[in-house]
Design a protein around this motif. Structure first.
Motif, mmCIF file in Angstrom:
data_model
loop_
_atom_site.group_PDB
_atom_site.id
_atom_site.type_symbol
_atom_site.label_atom_id
_atom_site.label_comp_id
_atom_site.label_asym_id
_atom_site.label_seq_id
_atom_site.Cartn_x
_atom_site.Cartn_y
_atom_site.Cartn_z
ATOM 1 N N UNK A 1 0.798 -1.227 0.000
ATOM 2 C CA UNK A 1 0.000 0.000 0.000
ATOM 3 C C UNK A 1 0.826 1.271 0.000
ATOM 4 N N UNK A 2 2.128 1.176 0.331
ATOM 5 C CA UNK A 2 2.979 2.367 0.327
ATOM 6 C C UNK A 2 4.289 2.038 -0.367
ATOM 7 N N UNK A 3 4.596 2.800 -1.393
ATOM 8 C CA UNK A 3 5.879 2.664 -2.083
ATOM 9 C C UNK A 3 6.243 4.034 -2.656
ATOM 10 N N UNK A 4 7.499 4.408 -2.548
ATOM 11 C CA UNK A 4 7.934 5.756 -2.924
ATOM 12 C C UNK A 4 9.369 5.685 -3.435
ATOM 13 N N UNK A 5 9.632 6.300 -4.580
ATOM 14 C CA UNK A 5 11.019 6.456 -5.009
ATOM 15 C C UNK A 5 11.735 7.373 -4.027
ATOM 16 N N UNK A 6 13.026 7.145 -3.801
ATOM 17 C CA UNK A 6 13.692 7.708 -2.639
ATOM 18 C C UNK A 6 14.711 8.807 -2.930
ATOM 19 N N UNK A 7 15.100 9.052 -4.175
ATOM 20 C CA UNK A 7 16.153 10.035 -4.439
ATOM 21 C C UNK A 7 15.776 11.432 -3.937
ATOM 22 N N UNK A 8 14.500 11.736 -3.905
ATOM 23 C CA UNK A 8 14.063 13.063 -3.500
ATOM 24 C C UNK A 8 14.092 13.313 -2.016
ATOM 25 N N UNK A 9 14.507 12.329 -1.213
ATOM 26 C CA UNK A 9 14.437 12.458 0.239
ATOM 27 C C UNK A 9 15.813 12.420 0.913
ATOM 28 N N UNK A 10 16.850 12.721 0.129
ATOM 29 C CA UNK A 10 18.165 13.018 0.686
ATOM 30 C C UNK A 10 18.254 14.533 0.848
ATOM 31 N N UNK A 11 18.463 15.014 2.066
ATOM 32 C CA UNK A 11 18.572 16.450 2.331
ATOM 33 C C UNK A 11 19.928 16.748 2.959
ATOM 34 N N UNK A 12 20.513 17.883 2.589
ATOM 35 C CA UNK A 12 21.830 18.245 3.094
ATOM 36 C C UNK A 12 21.798 19.639 3.708
ATOM 37 N N UNK A 13 22.735 19.879 4.633
ATOM 38 C CA UNK A 13 22.980 21.226 5.123
ATOM 39 C C UNK A 13 23.884 21.922 4.107
ATOM 40 N N UNK A 14 23.527 23.125 3.707
ATOM 41 C CA UNK A 14 24.253 23.806 2.634
ATOM 42 C C UNK A 14 25.684 24.162 3.026
ATOM 43 N N UNK A 15 25.983 24.164 4.321
ATOM 44 C CA UNK A 15 27.342 24.455 4.760
ATOM 45 C C UNK A 15 28.166 23.224 5.055
ATOM 46 N N UNK A 16 27.661 22.050 4.694
ATOM 47 C CA UNK A 16 28.331 20.789 5.039
ATOM 48 C C UNK A 16 29.467 20.423 4.104
ATOM 49 N N UNK A 17 29.543 21.094 2.972
ATOM 50 C CA UNK A 17 30.549 20.741 1.977
ATOM 51 C C UNK A 17 30.147 19.595 1.081
ATOM 52 N N UNK B 1 15.690 19.972 12.432
ATOM 53 C CA UNK B 1 16.294 21.107 13.131
ATOM 54 C C UNK B 1 17.797 20.893 13.304
ATOM 55 N N UNK B 2 18.199 19.653 13.629
ATOM 56 C CA UNK B 2 19.631 19.351 13.731
ATOM 57 C C UNK B 2 20.316 19.600 12.393
ATOM 58 N N UNK B 3 19.641 19.252 11.307
ATOM 59 C CA UNK B 3 20.193 19.480 9.977
ATOM 60 C C UNK B 3 20.336 20.977 9.705
ATOM 61 N N UNK B 4 19.318 21.724 10.030
ATOM 62 C CA UNK B 4 19.345 23.172 9.787
ATOM 63 C C UNK B 4 20.477 23.840 10.578
ATOM 64 N N UNK C 1 12.170 21.652 8.568
ATOM 65 C CA UNK C 1 13.025 22.793 8.229
ATOM 66 C C UNK C 1 12.972 23.093 6.738
ATOM 67 N N UNK C 2 12.885 22.063 5.914
ATOM 68 C CA UNK C 2 12.766 22.255 4.464
ATOM 69 C C UNK C 2 11.403 22.839 4.130
ATOM 70 N N UNK C 3 10.365 22.335 4.783
ATOM 71 C CA UNK C 3 9.015 22.847 4.534
ATOM 72 C C UNK C 3 8.869 24.302 4.968
ATOM 73 N N UNK C 4 9.642 24.703 5.976
ATOM 74 C CA UNK C 4 9.625 26.104 6.412
ATOM 75 C C UNK C 4 10.356 27.011 5.440
ATOM 76 N N UNK C 5 11.050 26.427 4.486
ATOM 77 C CA UNK C 5 11.786 27.230 3.511
ATOM 78 C C UNK C 5 13.160 27.651 3.969
ATOM 79 N N UNK C 6 13.777 26.890 4.884
ATOM 80 C CA UNK C 6 15.105 27.237 5.374
ATOM 81 C C UNK C 6 16.114 27.282 4.237
#
Length: 330
Positions: free
Chosen positions: A79-95, A166-169, A184-189
């Protein structure tokens, strides 16, 4: 013969709506459909066996099977299946600029055993050469099954009451793998972005090359129910397949225009071109590459002590299409 009363706990999916509203009825079963969120369903089913039938994390189920103590029997409904590439999120200062840059970083995951994370670590390892042991993991919630992980896996628990997004942000973790967009992504950080901005194109290419369409959840029957009435497995499987077909017809008719989507028809046509006419498939054969990949990853990641076989997971009567041509029609 009176129908037996059974309760199914499952999410509010379009592909199960016909079971929820009674348009489709399983043969021999008077079904009560409880619409609940997955986390609640899994907790109540794993710990207390509260439902006769339920949606279930497929990785949790595989782990239980591997331990030889599964209180459930699954049917090949997803009943639930989702492609996963879109759910890797990074901190922009992480390098982190490319997937290879994940090596040596701190990565957040809701639960190390969570199915979404298992597939995503599989993508990291087999598509980009980053092994689970190359990352220091921070887990957002305690493991549901409490199984010990391999010694080379570096895993710590996030502080109680914290949100991984929040830890990511704040840069306390460098990247995050998740089942949904973090808050944090949904808030537009401006400090949080996707690792793969063109994830849709990558996911289509990934499916065309591998035929893997990640499965998150299956449907299980409590073993005592199955042992008493094994026919329930095929009855429920057939009903869920009919309900999915019903949702297909509703979607295909929605472009005139019952759904608030301008480009629904071309989206449906694209999915059928890539995946096939049954673009959200149940059953074994069309899903074999996806299930085999998950069984490989769960073993590689130390979530099972041995490589489980597909045949160990599902009720035998649901493992192939019903051979109607073998006998006379009633």
């Amino acid at each position: 013969m009176t129908d037996i009363n059974l309760t199914l706990a499952c999410g509010p999916f379009d592909r199960t709506q016909a079971l929820r509203d009674g348009s489709v009825k399983p043969e021999g079963i008077d079904l009560t459909y409880l619409t609940l969120e997955p986390a609640e369903i899994f907790y109540r089913m794993i710990n207390y066996r509260e439902f006769d039938l339920s949606e279930m994390s497929i990785t949790n189920y595989i782990t239980l099977v591997s331990l030889g103590e599964s209180p459930f029997v699954a049917i090949p409904v997803f009943p639930s299946r989702v492609f996963r590439h879109g759910y890797f999120f990074i901190n922009t200062g992480s390098g982190i600029k490319t997937p290879a840059d994940l090596k040596g970083k701190r990565g957040g995951v809701v639960e190390y055993r969570q199915t979404a994370g298992v597939y995503m670590r599989g993508i990291m390892q087999h598509e980009y050469g980053v092994k689970p042991s190359d990352v220091e993991w921070v887990q957002g919630r305690a493991d549901r099954l409490g199984r010990k992980l391999p010694a080379n896996i570096k895993l710590t628990q996030a502080p109680a009451g914290t949100e991984l997004g929040d830890l990511l942000e704040r840069g306390e973790i460098d990247f995050m793998m998740t089942a949904n967009n973090p808050l944090s992504f949904r808030r537009g950080s401006g400090k949080v972005r996707r690792l793969f901005p063109n994830y849709g194109e990558l996911e289509k290419d990934y499916y065309r090359r591998t035929k893997i369409y990640p499965i998150m959840h299956t449907v299980v029957i409590r073993r005592d129910i199955y042992d008493r009435d094994p026919w329930v497995a095929l009855s429920l499987y057939k009903a869920l397949c009919r309900a999915k077909d019903y949702s297909y017809r509703m979607l295909e008719d929605a472009g005139s225009p019952k759904a608030s989507l301008a480009w629904l028809q071309p989206l449906l046509e694209e999915e059928q071109e890539i995946i096939g006419p049954d673009w959200y498939p149940y059953g074994i054969e069309q899903n074999r590459p996806t299930i085999e990949a998950l069984l490989q990853y769960t073993h590689e990641h130390g979530l099972t002590d041995r490589r489980i076989k597909i045949e160990e997971l599902f009720a035998p009567s649901t493992m192939r299409d019903i051979p109607l041509s073998d006998g006379q029609l009633i």
